[in-house]
Design a protein around this motif. Structure first.
Motif, short mmCIF file in Angstrom:
data_model
loop_
_atom_site.label_atom_id
_atom_site.label_comp_id
_atom_site.label_asym_id
_atom_site.label_seq_id
_atom_site.Cartn_x
_atom_site.Cartn_y
_atom_site.Cartn_z
N UNK A 134 0.87 -1.19 0.00
CA UNK A 134 0.00 0.00 0.00
C UNK A 134 0.89 1.22 0.00
N UNK A 135 2.08 1.07 -0.61
CA UNK A 135 3.04 2.17 -0.50
C UNK A 135 3.10 3.01 -1.76
N UNK A 136 1.97 3.04 -2.50
CA UNK A 136 1.82 4.03 -3.56
C UNK A 136 2.55 3.67 -4.84
N UNK A 137 2.77 4.73 -5.62
CA UNK A 137 3.28 4.59 -6.98
C UNK A 137 4.60 3.82 -7.06
N UNK A 138 5.50 4.06 -6.10
CA UNK A 138 6.81 3.40 -6.22
C UNK A 138 6.87 2.19 -5.30
N UNK A 139 5.84 1.39 -5.36
CA UNK A 139 5.70 0.26 -4.44
C UNK A 139 6.84 -0.77 -4.59
N UNK A 140 7.50 -1.02 -3.49
CA UNK A 140 8.55 -2.04 -3.47
C UNK A 140 7.91 -3.42 -3.60
N UNK A 141 6.76 -3.60 -2.93
CA UNK A 141 6.08 -4.90 -2.95
C UNK A 141 5.68 -5.24 -4.39
N UNK A 142 5.09 -4.26 -5.10
CA UNK A 142 4.68 -4.50 -6.49
C UNK A 142 5.89 -4.80 -7.37
N UNK A 143 6.93 -4.02 -7.16
CA UNK A 143 8.13 -4.17 -8.01
C UNK A 143 8.78 -5.55 -7.81
N UNK A 144 8.87 -5.98 -6.55
CA UNK A 144 9.58 -7.24 -6.28
C UNK A 144 8.73 -8.47 -6.57
N UNK A 145 7.40 -8.34 -6.39
CA UNK A 145 6.60 -9.57 -6.43
C UNK A 145 5.62 -9.67 -7.59
N UNK A 146 5.26 -8.53 -8.21
CA UNK A 146 4.21 -8.63 -9.24
C UNK A 146 4.81 -8.31 -10.61
N UNK A 147 3.96 -8.43 -11.63
CA UNK A 147 4.46 -8.11 -12.98
C UNK A 147 4.09 -6.67 -13.36
N UNK A 148 3.53 -5.91 -12.40
CA UNK A 148 3.16 -4.52 -12.70
C UNK A 148 4.42 -3.67 -12.88
N UNK A 149 4.46 -2.93 -13.97
CA UNK A 149 5.57 -2.00 -14.18
C UNK A 149 5.03 -0.75 -14.88
N UNK A 150 5.82 0.30 -14.87
CA UNK A 150 5.34 1.57 -15.43
C UNK A 150 5.20 1.46 -16.95
N UNK A 151 3.99 1.78 -17.45
CA UNK A 151 3.77 1.77 -18.89
C UNK A 151 3.25 3.16 -19.26
N UNK A 152 3.96 3.85 -20.14
CA UNK A 152 3.65 5.25 -20.42
C UNK A 152 2.23 5.49 -20.94
N UNK A 153 1.63 4.48 -21.56
CA UNK A 153 0.25 4.72 -22.03
C UNK A 153 -0.78 4.49 -20.93
N UNK A 154 -0.32 3.96 -19.79
CA UNK A 154 -1.23 3.78 -18.65
C UNK A 154 -0.69 4.52 -17.43
N UNK A 155 -0.08 5.64 -17.68
CA UNK A 155 0.58 6.37 -16.59
C UNK A 155 0.53 7.86 -16.90
N UNK A 156 0.34 8.64 -15.86
CA UNK A 156 0.18 10.07 -16.07
C UNK A 156 1.22 10.81 -15.23
N UNK A 157 1.74 11.91 -15.78
CA UNK A 157 2.66 12.75 -15.01
C UNK A 157 1.84 13.91 -14.44
N UNK A 158 2.09 14.27 -13.20
CA UNK A 158 1.31 15.36 -12.59
C UNK A 158 2.17 16.34 -11.82
#
Ligand SMILES: Cc1cc2nc3c(=O)[nH]c(=O)nc-3n(C[C@H](O)[C@H](O)[C@H](O)COP(=O)(O)OP(=O)(O)OC[C@H]3O[C@@H](n4cnc5c(N)ncnc54)[C@H](O)[C@@H]3O)c2cc1C
Length: 417
Positions: free
Chosen positions: A170-194
């Motif tokens: 639950x640690x937001x955009x730069x999630x360590x848990x997501x990065x280490x364990x899931x296949x979710x990664x930053x994709x520019x067409x599904x990501x917004x800069x703010x």
């Protein structure tokens, strides 16, 4: 389990933003012990537009309706908002109330509140007789081991090793848990800069504090927002799909400052406004694509699961909904003593059942919004057509209307009526 661990827990929640705090609060309500960590010390800032939709209110009601009293009474921090102003690229605008009969409302349907205050408000509700809470504590590493996760935390400069049967990212955009364990990664067409800026002295707001989305030609598919805050302040910012920012080499800060200085529908309102904080940027992982958001011994919530609305940029409500649904999954897992990916898929199903139809529609609207002529046309038409304005109003709380908006017939009618 060997004694190499400093702690052994059933559930470790990493991050105490809206997703992590909501999960913790629902677990506290059920008296389910857990460990909650956050690298920050509350209150802390989070780059955001600070707008809370009715979805946030709905989750708070489920948690504890009396929490809303603090919000309704907290006018020094919470600005009640009753609608949204959409400004088209040609400068024309429509005011859309969040509900049809505003006069009948006893309380505002939405709020704007600095995240510095809102996240602290949520965090303070956590019952520390049920939850163990470590602030100033971050997750460094985690690896799957027999029966759970081996998690390396850093707290006050010291390493803490925790064994958890279930870890919730639950640690937001730069999630360590997501990065280490899931296949979710930053994709520019599904990501917004703010970017977000706080100003004081912006004038010309709607008397019912409507939030404002200005779809400037140079920012499509994205927009500039101006949201009123208490004490004469305003949250001003821009958001745009990263794919477009890269392709068109856009300097978002420059575009925002130029619009404030030169855009004929905006500049006069900033004539005496002053910037009261640094302009800060952060990413918005969008929910425009379905993803696997759980796996063996882990769940992802909120931004870590990439669930921000691709059209409006709303993520707080979705984060809180996932917190609530993750609590449901934790209960099921504890009851069956199962934390494997097959069992946890029910959480994915719950989340997408609750959010997917809305996310899908918003993705369609986001794609349509890249056409300035279409925006101008709809806003022109809606400014003359009460029925269309009502339909848009109903979009905010009626999913059936949203379904209608997905149908090609709606657009045909819009064109020929
Ligand atoms: C510019 C911008 C404008 C936005 N405007 C709006 C808006 O107006 N309305 C809206 O609804 N949404 C908006 N959003 C989206 C919204 O901010 C997010 O969707 C929301 O904050 C997600 O909540 P979360 O709990 O998942 O994550 P966060 O709010 O990011 O919380 C994550 C928490 O995890 C902690 N953390 C991070 N890393 C670690 C670590 N390694 N170890 C331990 N703790 C860690 C952080 O300190 C933080 O407290 C906006 C986003 C941006 C960037």
């Amino acid at each position: 389990m060997a004694s190499e661990y400093n702690m052994e827990v059933n559930v470790l929640i990493v991050g105490a933003g809206p997703a992590g705090s909501s999960l913790s609060l629902f677990l506290c309500k059920e008296k389910i012990p857990h460990l909650l960590i956050d690298k920050a010390i509350f209150p802390r800032d989070k780059v955001c537009g600070d707008a809370l939709s009715g979805k946030v209110i709905d989750v708070l009601k489920k948690l504890n309706p009396s929490l809303l009293n603090e919000i309704y009474k907290g006018e020094d921090r919470f600005t009640g908002s009753y609608g949204v102003k959409f400004a088209a690229p040609n400068g024309k605008f429509i005011d859309i109330p969040f509900k049809k009969d505003l006069e009948a409302l006893t309380n505002p349907p939405g709020f704007i509140v600095k995240r510095f205050h809102f996240d602290d408000f949520l965090f303070r509700q956590i019952d520390e007789s049920v939850a163990t809470v470590f602030q100033g504590c971050m997750i460094r590493e985690l690896k799957p081991v027999e029966g759970g996760m081996d998690c390396l935390l850093e707290r006050e400069g010291k390493e803490v090793r925790v064994f958890a049967k279930l870890v919730v990212g639950a640690e937001g955009d730069r999630s360590v848990v997501a990065k280490k364990l899931s296949s979710i990664h930053k994709e520019d067409e599904h990501y917004c800069a703010g970017l977000r800026a706080y100003y004081k002295g912006v004038t010309g707001f709607h008397e019912k504090n409507f939030i404002e989305l200005h779809f400037l030609k140079e920012l499509l598919p994205g927009y500039l927002w101006i949201f009123p805050l208490p004490n004469g302040e305003a949250n001003v910012g821009v958001g745009m799909l990263s794919k477009e920012v890269g392709k068109r080499k856009i300097n978002l800060k420059k575009v925002m400052l130029e619009a404030i200085e030169k855009n004929p529908t905006i500049r006069d309102r900033f004539a005496n406004a002053v910037l009261v904080d640094d302009i800060r940027g952060w990413g918005l992982p969008l929910g425009s694509k379905k993803r696997r958001i759980s796996g063996n011994h882990f769940l992802l919530t909120g931004d870590a699961a990439s669930l921000i609305d691709p059209f409006t940029g709303e993520g707080i409500g979705n984060a809180m909904v996932t917190g609530m649904l993750a609590a449901r999954q934790v209960k099921r897992s504890l009851a069956e003593n199962r934390y494997d990916e097959k069992f946890l898929i029910e959480y994915d199903e719950d989340v997408y059942k609750a959010l997917w139809s809305e996310l899908k529609l918003s993705h369609t609207l986001q794609r349509l919004s890249k056409y300035p002529w279409l925006f101008n046309y709809v806003v022109n038409k809606a400014s003359r057509n009460e029925e269309l304005r009502d339909t848009i109003t109903c979009m905010f709380d009626d999913l059936n209307i949203r379904d209608r908006l997905r149908s090609p017939r709606f657009y045909f009618k819009l064109l020929v009526d």
